[in-house]
Design an enzyme around this catalytic site. Structure first.
Site, mmCIF file in Angstrom:
data_model
loop_
_atom_site.group_PDB
_atom_site.id
_atom_site.type_symbol
_atom_site.label_atom_id
_atom_site.label_comp_id
_atom_site.label_asym_id
_atom_site.label_seq_id
_atom_site.Cartn_x
_atom_site.Cartn_y
_atom_site.Cartn_z
ATOM 1 C CE LYS A 1 54.727 54.144 4.568
ATOM 2 N NZ LYS A 1 55.848 54.678 3.752
HETATM 3 C C1 E4P Z 1 56.349 53.775 0.324
HETATM 4 O O1 E4P Z 1 55.531 53.977 1.190
HETATM 5 C C2 E4P Z 1 57.629 53.110 0.576
HETATM 6 O O2 E4P Z 1 58.235 53.650 1.705
HETATM 7 C C3 E4P Z 1 58.525 53.209 -0.622
HETATM 8 O O3 E4P Z 1 57.770 53.149 -1.816
HETATM 9 C C4 E4P Z 1 59.659 52.236 -0.624
HETATM 10 O O4 E4P Z 1 60.344 52.342 -1.849
HETATM 11 P P1 E4P Z 1 61.799 51.732 -2.089
HETATM 12 O O5 E4P Z 1 61.646 50.250 -2.201
HETATM 13 O O6 E4P Z 1 62.241 52.337 -3.385
HETATM 14 O O7 E4P Z 1 62.639 52.116 -0.915
#
Ligand code: E4P
Length: 230
Positions: free
Chosen positions: A84
């Site tokens: 990522k």
């Molecule tokens: C996914 O890859 C993200 O890290 C995640 O969905 C973020 O979610 P949040 O906005 O609930 O922290």
């Protein structure tokens, strides 16, 4: 639609994986920090729980050089790791290089269709628009997902759209209606997907009726094959 769990908690992943409908996991630095374990050990434990799924692990460097080093390292830990990388100019530079090396990259923190277009051109494996965080600031997260899918459609980009930052079951249903390839969700939301009060009420009534007629109906299984009743 593929289901990913948005967590780094091993117990949650184990429970969700046992249902047979889990395709992957997304972690981020915030989620990893909650687990209080060395990152490599944590990610490898998660990879072991999902040998056929993908596990997204995020870099923490902010310059291209650092992202490249961390991205290559993360990808070397297990074959099912997707790296990522945040949606910044340095991130896109790193994406271009890593894609060229055959490393799969998920570009995270995407909040506009133009950002999504750029990362598809640069070869992202996944693009992660954060729907819930837009909703949080009175913007329309689902409209962003619709726009990304619309701009990808005419060009047949291979980048898969990973609807992220989902907060409740209808987020997943709406994302599925639009055709998102993947939905990533917290464990609580994953559990909510299964629930309906009419299912619980219906089952309760079936079992009560069966119990009333038990003497006539007998048992489905022979005594030796019966599991203990919970
Ligand atoms: C996914 O890859 C993200 O890290 C995640 O969905 C973020 O979610 P949040 O906005 O609930 O922290």
């Amino acid at each position: 639609m593929k289901f990913f769990l948005d967590t780094a908690n091993v117990e949650e992943i184990r429970q969700a994986a046992s249902l047979g409908v889990l395709d992957g996991v997304t972690t981020n630095p915030t989620l990893a920090a909650k687990e209080k374990k060395p990152f490599r050990e944590l990610i490898l434990e998660i990879c072991g729980l999902l040998p056929k799924g993908v596990v997204n692990a995020e870099v923490v460097s902010t310059n291209t050089e650092g992202m490249l080093r961390e991205g290559r390292e993360l990808a070397s830990w297990a074959p099912n790791i997707v790296v990522k990388i945040p949606m910044t100019p340095d991130g896109v530079r790193a994406l271009t290089v890593l894609h060229g090396e055959g490393i799969r990259v998920n570009v995270t923190l995407v909040f506009s269709p133009s950002q999504a277009l750029i990362v598809a051109k640069a070869g992202a494996y996944f693009v992660s628009p954060f729907l819930g965080r837009l909703d949080d600031i009175s913007s329309d997260g689902m409209a962003l997902l619709r726009d990304i899918l619309a701009v990808y459609r005419p060009y047949n980009f291979s980048t898969e759209v990973l609807a992220a930052s989902l907060r409740h079951p209808m987020h997943i249903v709406e994302a599925a209606k639009l055709g998102a390839h993947i939905a990533t969700m917290p464990f609580k939301t994953f559990e909510q997907l299964f629930k309906h009060p009419l299912t619980d009420r219906g089952l309760e009534a079936f079992l009560k009726d069966w119990e009333k007629a038990r003497e006539t109906l007998g048992e489905i299984l022979e005594p030796a094959a019966r599991p203990s009743r919970r």
